[in-house]
Each structure stands twice: as C-alpha cells, then as structure tokens.
Scaffold this motif. Structure first.
Motif, PDB file in Angstrom:
ATOM      1  N   SER A 253       0.824  -1.205   0.000  1.00  0.00           N
ATOM      2  CA  SER A 253       0.000   0.000   0.000  1.00  0.00           C
ATOM      3  C   SER A 253       0.864   1.263   0.000  1.00  0.00           C
ATOM      4  O   SER A 253       0.542   2.249  -0.662  1.00  0.00           O
ATOM      5  CB  SER A 253      -0.931  -0.010   1.209  1.00  0.00           C
ATOM      6  N   ARG A 254       1.964   1.222   0.739  1.00  0.00           N
ATOM      7  CA  ARG A 254       2.870   2.376   0.777  1.00  0.00           C
ATOM      8  C   ARG A 254       3.449   2.667  -0.608  1.00  0.00           C
ATOM      9  O   ARG A 254       3.518   3.816  -1.037  1.00  0.00           O
ATOM     10  CB  ARG A 254       3.988   2.117   1.782  1.00  0.00           C
ATOM     11  N   GLN A 255       3.873   1.627  -1.287  1.00  0.00           N
ATOM     12  CA  GLN A 255       4.453   1.828  -2.616  1.00  0.00           C
ATOM     13  C   GLN A 255       3.410   2.367  -3.592  1.00  0.00           C
ATOM     14  O   GLN A 255       3.712   3.262  -4.405  1.00  0.00           O
ATOM     15  CB  GLN A 255       5.047   0.516  -3.134  1.00  0.00           C
ATOM     16  N   ARG A 256       2.210   1.835  -3.508  1.00  0.00           N
ATOM     17  CA  ARG A 256       1.146   2.323  -4.389  1.00  0.00           C
ATOM     18  C   ARG A 256       0.840   3.803  -4.139  1.00  0.00           C
ATOM     19  O   ARG A 256       0.684   4.589  -5.072  1.00  0.00           O
ATOM     20  CB  ARG A 256      -0.117   1.486  -4.178  1.00  0.00           C
ATOM     21  N   ALA A 257       0.767   4.174  -2.871  1.00  0.00           N
ATOM     22  CA  ALA A 257       0.414   5.551  -2.500  1.00  0.00           C
ATOM     23  C   ALA A 257       1.396   6.552  -3.086  1.00  0.00           C
ATOM     24  O   ALA A 257       0.998   7.628  -3.546  1.00  0.00           O
ATOM     25  CB  ALA A 257       0.354   5.682  -0.982  1.00  0.00           C
ATOM     26  N   LEU A 258       2.678   6.222  -3.092  1.00  0.00           N
ATOM     27  CA  LEU A 258       3.685   7.171  -3.559  1.00  0.00           C
ATOM     28  C   LEU A 258       3.516   7.525  -5.028  1.00  0.00           C
ATOM     29  O   LEU A 258       3.860   8.630  -5.442  1.00  0.00           O
ATOM     30  CB  LEU A 258       5.100   6.611  -3.324  1.00  0.00           C
ATOM     31  N   LEU A 259       2.968   6.612  -5.807  1.00  0.00           N
ATOM     32  CA  LEU A 259       2.786   6.887  -7.228  1.00  0.00           C
ATOM     33  C   LEU A 259       1.589   7.810  -7.488  1.00  0.00           C
ATOM     34  O   LEU A 259       1.392   8.268  -8.605  1.00  0.00           O
ATOM     35  CB  LEU A 259       2.632   5.578  -8.008  1.00  0.00           C
ATOM     36  N   PHE A 260       0.813   8.067  -6.430  1.00  0.00           N
ATOM     37  CA  PHE A 260      -0.291   9.026  -6.514  1.00  0.00           C
ATOM     38  C   PHE A 260      -0.001  10.234  -5.631  1.00  0.00           C
ATOM     39  O   PHE A 260      -0.913  10.806  -5.021  1.00  0.00           O
ATOM     40  CB  PHE A 260      -1.611   8.362  -6.105  1.00  0.00           C
ATOM     41  N   TYR A 261       1.265  10.618  -5.585  1.00  0.00           N
ATOM     42  CA  TYR A 261       1.710  11.736  -4.741  1.00  0.00           C
ATOM     43  C   TYR A 261       0.929  13.017  -5.019  1.00  0.00           C
ATOM     44  O   TYR A 261       0.811  13.898  -4.164  1.00  0.00           O
ATOM     45  CB  TYR A 261       3.204  12.002  -4.994  1.00  0.00           C
ATOM     46  N   TRP A 262       0.385  13.147  -6.214  1.00  0.00           N
ATOM     47  CA  TRP A 262      -0.272  14.382  -6.639  1.00  0.00           C
ATOM     48  C   TRP A 262      -1.757  14.441  -6.238  1.00  0.00           C
ATOM     49  O   TRP A 262      -2.390  15.489  -6.356  1.00  0.00           O
ATOM     50  CB  TRP A 262      -0.162  14.524  -8.157  1.00  0.00           C
ATOM     51  N   LYS A 263      -2.317  13.330  -5.761  1.00  0.00           N
ATOM     52  CA  LYS A 263      -3.734  13.299  -5.396  1.00  0.00           C
ATOM     53  C   LYS A 263      -3.900  13.652  -3.923  1.00  0.00           C
ATOM     54  O   LYS A 263      -3.321  13.012  -3.043  1.00  0.00           O
ATOM     55  CB  LYS A 263      -4.323  11.911  -5.676  1.00  0.00           C
ATOM     56  N   LYS A 264      -4.698  14.659  -3.654  1.00  0.00           N
ATOM     57  CA  LYS A 264      -4.874  15.157  -2.293  1.00  0.00           C
ATOM     58  C   LYS A 264      -5.347  14.073  -1.333  1.00  0.00           C
ATOM     59  O   LYS A 264      -4.906  14.011  -0.182  1.00  0.00           O
ATOM     60  CB  LYS A 264      -5.866  16.328  -2.308  1.00  0.00           C
ATOM     61  N   GLU A 265      -6.250  13.207  -1.799  1.00  0.00           N
ATOM     62  CA  GLU A 265      -6.780  12.160  -0.919  1.00  0.00           C
ATOM     63  C   GLU A 265      -5.725  11.113  -0.561  1.00  0.00           C
ATOM     64  O   GLU A 265      -5.911  10.331   0.381  1.00  0.00           O
ATOM     65  CB  GLU A 265      -8.003  11.480  -1.562  1.00  0.00           C
ATOM     66  N   GLU A 266      -4.624  11.076  -1.308  1.00  0.00           N
ATOM     67  CA  GLU A 266      -3.556  10.115  -1.028  1.00  0.00           C
ATOM     68  C   GLU A 266      -2.456  10.704  -0.138  1.00  0.00           C
ATOM     69  O   GLU A 266      -1.568   9.970   0.310  1.00  0.00           O
ATOM     70  CB  GLU A 266      -2.929   9.635  -2.347  1.00  0.00           C
ATOM     71  N   TRP A 267      -2.493  12.004   0.094  1.00  0.00           N
ATOM     72  CA  TRP A 267      -1.399  12.657   0.822  1.00  0.00           C
ATOM     73  C   TRP A 267      -1.136  12.059   2.207  1.00  0.00           C
ATOM     74  O   TRP A 267       0.038  11.853   2.560  1.00  0.00           O
ATOM     75  CB  TRP A 267      -1.679  14.156   0.944  1.00  0.00           C
ATOM     76  N   PRO A 268      -2.164  11.731   3.005  1.00  0.00           N
ATOM     77  CA  PRO A 268      -1.868  11.126   4.323  1.00  0.00           C
ATOM     78  C   PRO A 268      -1.103   9.807   4.191  1.00  0.00           C
ATOM     79  O   PRO A 268      -0.217   9.507   4.990  1.00  0.00           O
ATOM     80  CB  PRO A 268      -3.254  10.909   4.937  1.00  0.00           C
ATOM     81  N   TYR A 269      -1.452   9.014   3.166  1.00  0.00           N
ATOM     82  CA  TYR A 269      -0.788   7.730   2.953  1.00  0.00           C
ATOM     83  C   TYR A 269       0.664   7.938   2.523  1.00  0.00           C
ATOM     84  O   TYR A 269       1.562   7.196   2.937  1.00  0.00           O
ATOM     85  CB  TYR A 269      -1.518   6.911   1.888  1.00  0.00           C
ATOM     86  N   VAL A 270       0.882   8.940   1.662  1.00  0.00           N
ATOM     87  CA  VAL A 270       2.233   9.241   1.190  1.00  0.00           C
ATOM     88  C   VAL A 270       3.103   9.692   2.359  1.00  0.00           C
ATOM     89  O   VAL A 270       4.254   9.258   2.497  1.00  0.00           O
ATOM     90  CB  VAL A 270       2.202  10.316   0.085  1.00  0.00           C
ATOM     91  N   ARG A 271       2.550  10.558   3.212  1.00  0.00           N
ATOM     92  CA  ARG A 271       3.308  11.039   4.375  1.00  0.00           C
ATOM     93  C   ARG A 271       3.680   9.874   5.289  1.00  0.00           C
ATOM     94  O   ARG A 271       4.818   9.787   5.769  1.00  0.00           O
ATOM     95  CB  ARG A 271       2.480  12.075   5.147  1.00  0.00           C
ATOM     96  N   GLU A 272       2.733   8.978   5.536  1.00  0.00           N
ATOM     97  CA  GLU A 272       3.005   7.834   6.403  1.00  0.00           C
ATOM     98  C   GLU A 272       4.136   6.985   5.830  1.00  0.00           C
ATOM     99  O   GLU A 272       5.039   6.550   6.566  1.00  0.00           O
ATOM    100  CB  GLU A 272       1.732   6.985   6.549  1.00  0.00           C
ATOM    101  N   ALA A 273       4.105   6.759   4.520  1.00  0.00           N
ATOM    102  CA  ALA A 273       5.142   5.950   3.874  1.00  0.00           C
ATOM    103  C   ALA A 273       6.504   6.628   3.982  1.00  0.00           C
ATOM    104  O   ALA A 273       7.507   5.991   4.329  1.00  0.00           O
ATOM    105  CB  ALA A 273       4.775   5.713   2.414  1.00  0.00           C
ATOM    106  N   LEU A 274       6.555   7.922   3.707  1.00  0.00           N
ATOM    107  CA  LEU A 274       7.825   8.648   3.747  1.00  0.00           C
ATOM    108  C   LEU A 274       8.399   8.693   5.158  1.00  0.00           C
ATOM    109  O   LEU A 274       9.604   8.534   5.364  1.00  0.00           O
ATOM    110  CB  LEU A 274       7.628  10.065   3.207  1.00  0.00           C
ATOM    111  N   ILE A 275       7.545   8.883   6.149  1.00  0.00           N
ATOM    112  CA  ILE A 275       8.006   8.896   7.549  1.00  0.00           C
ATOM    113  C   ILE A 275       8.513   7.514   7.942  1.00  0.00           C
ATOM    114  O   ILE A 275       9.570   7.378   8.567  1.00  0.00           O
ATOM    115  CB  ILE A 275       6.871   9.360   8.488  1.00  0.00           C
ATOM    116  N   HIS A 276       7.768   6.484   7.555  1.00  0.00           N
ATOM    117  CA  HIS A 276       8.157   5.110   7.894  1.00  0.00           C
ATOM    118  C   HIS A 276       9.494   4.744   7.254  1.00  0.00           C
ATOM    119  O   HIS A 276      10.295   4.019   7.864  1.00  0.00           O
ATOM    120  CB  HIS A 276       7.072   4.141   7.428  1.00  0.00           C
TER     121      HIS A 276
END
Length: 336
Positions: A253-276
């Motif tokens: 899920s983390r890898q998938r989220a990063l490829l949608f970095y530009w979608k606002k609804e995905e931003w919380p997931y992207v942040r979680e992945a980057l922090i992790h």
C-alpha cells in the motif's frame, strides 16, 4: 485488427512469451489488407479502425535475421540487457502497412491503440512522427513500468532515459502536427527488487517529468513468469542475489500511495510511507518535495466486518467451512 503475435521483449512479469513465444509472427501485408477490405464492405462499418497492432504493435515483422543464431539462442529477451546484434528493428514494413490502410477506400481513420516499444521506436527516423500525425486517438499507451535502474533491470525493461527521450520526441511531433495528444504510461509498484528507495526514486522522477497517471499496477504474481519466481523465493534466479520484496498489505500500500503523490486524498498515505521509510525530508512545499505537510496515516486503517478480508489489496469474502465442503465434490460424496 491483429497483425502480429508474440513478443521479443521478454519482460520478467509478462507471461506472453510463454503462450505466444519470443519470436514475433507477423501476418503478410496482403492478408491484413484483405481482412480490412472485407471489413469495409460491412453495412455497419463506420470507417474507423480502432487498433491495428498486436502485443507490441511496432514489432510487426521484427525478428532474428540470423537463422543459425536463432537455432542456438537461449536468450529470454532479444532486447535486454542489450539488443541482440541479429535482431531486426526495421519499422518500414509497419509504416508501409499503415499508409496503405489509411489510403484505402472506405477507411477514414486508422489508430494504433496497442502498446509500442518506445526504445525500438527511437531507432527509426520517421515512425514517431508518422504515428503522432496520423495514428493516435488522443492517447498513446507506453509502458516504462519504472524509473529506477535497479528495478528496471529485474523487470528486463529499458532504462528511464529511453522513455524520457521518447516523451520529448512525441510531444514535439504532436505539436508539429497541430494536435493535442497525451501519453498513457504504465507503471508497476511493489515488483520484486523494488524497495522503498526505488519507489521513492520513481515518485521523484514522475514529479520531475510532470507525470500523473490515473492508475498504476500493483504487482501480482502470475503463473509462468520470472517475476513470480522472484516474488516467491525472494531471490534473483540469475545472480542468486537476495531481493527486496514488498509483502503484505501495508508495504504494498505504501508503494502504491507514492505513485499518486499528486492526489490530495492520497497525501496522508504518502506522508506515512515517507516517515516510515525515513524520508520525511520529502514532505513540505518545496519544489523537490512530494507532498505538503499534514496528517499521516496508512491506507490500511479500516474496519473489519464479518468474514471480509483484504488480500493483495482486494476485498475477498472467505467461504465458510460448510460452503467449502459443499463446493468440494469429495466432501459431497462423503456426506452422502
């Protein structure tokens, strides 16, 4: 209209060479024109051919030019890691076919909606321009799959520089033709050999290139592919090197989220992945950062209900023991 079968690419995740073969088999020009002539005579034919191609459209009549070399060849791919010196890459037969079809009486438009190999297209001095001017229906499908050299090596795909060059050439050809057309790039996340570092490299590349795909593929193991062997074993079958393999819903899920970095609804997931992954430096409003600051949580935070589970990111309803027994013919026999 299918004009060829098989693919010489030998991509690790693709089973096409298993059931269609590595050697491309192409129809004759006469055969294709005969089929289209019959198509034109149909009462409901509107003059538009939505696709003329195959697994890889621009591999039409491409094959090994050495019969002796082909007899003893054991290569999985004719194009990776370097293109075989015996592999023919002439685009002229396909260009000639496209020109003849679009000039046929009763044919208004001929499009190529099958995917093309952009690294092969770059070898011809007129194919990309011909394609952009006459044969793109607004969108052209290409499959760079990734941007990390490491990931691409395990996928048996050409390096990202080939895709970058193709994008520039296609955009120029489109502008010269006075049209507004777009590329639809296919990307894969969570492929064996792709860890956090490679995933972040792809997301940064996508932002630099202004790529915003509407959908991406999360790698799924399929029978008969090298990628599946790598996924199951965690080892590269050629070098015997251990690979990073994204397993479980969270990491995939983390890898998938990063490829949608530009979608606002995905931003919380992207942040979680980057922090992790220890890359919180990519969170912020800077030019080289992926997402602005804000809350961070994973996409897996969900409520479970009854026998609903998540398997490979998909909702699956698990059968009860009784249902399994009823579906099992041996169980039915025993019940009787």
């Amino acid at each position: 209209v299918s004009v060829n079968r098989g693919c010489s690419g030998g991509c690790s995740f693709c089973a096409l060479t298993t059931h269609q073969g590595k050697d491309v088999v192409s129809r004759s020009e006469e055969s294709v024109l005969k089929e289209i002539s019959a198509m034109v005579k149909r009462p409901k034919f509107n003059g538009i051919i939505s696709d003329i191609g195959g697994p890889t459209a621009n591999m039409y009549h491409m094959n090994c030019k050495s019969e002796e070399a082909n007899k003893v060849c054991r290569r999985v791919s004719c194009l990776h890691p370097v293109r075989c010196k015996f592999y023919g890459t002439d685009h002229k037969p396909f260009i000639r076919l496209l020109r003849k079809v679009r000039n046929m009486s009763g044919v208004k438009k001929v499009f190529v909606n099958s995917g093309i190999r952009y690294d092969l297209a770059a070898l011809d001095d007129e194919f990309v321009e011909e394609l952009a001017k006459h044969h793109v229906q607004g969108h052209l499908s290409v499959a760079p799959e990734h941007a990390s050299a490491k990931s691409l090596k395990y996928m048996k795909k050409p390096e990202a520089q080939h895709f970058t060059s193709f994008v520039k050439r296609f955009k120029k050809a489109t502008a010269d033709a006075g049209k507004e057309q777009f590329l639809i790039p296919y990307f894969i996340c969570a492929h064996p050999g792709t860890g956090p570092e490679e995933c972040i490299e792809l997301a940064v590349y996508m932002k630099q290139q202004g790529l915003r795909p509407r959908q991406v593929q999360t790698f799924m193991p399929t029978p008969g592919t090298i990628s599946t062997a790598m996924y199951v074993s965690g080892i590269d079958p050629y070098s015997k090197v251990k690979l990073a393999v994204a397993r479980g819903w969270k990491e995939r899920s983390r890898q998938r989220a990063l490829l949608f970095y530009w979608k606002k609804e995905e931003w919380p997931y992207v942040r979680e992945a980057l922090i992790h992954w220890g890359r919180a430096d990519l969170i912020g409003n800077g030019e080289h950062q992926l997402v602005p600051s804000g809350t961070a949580y994973g996409a897996w935070k969900r409520k479970s209900s009854g026998n609903m589970e998540l398997s490979m990111g998909m909702k699956v309803t698990r059968a009860s023991k009784q249902e399994e027994l009823e579906e099992n013919w041996e169980g039915i026999v025993k019940q009787k």
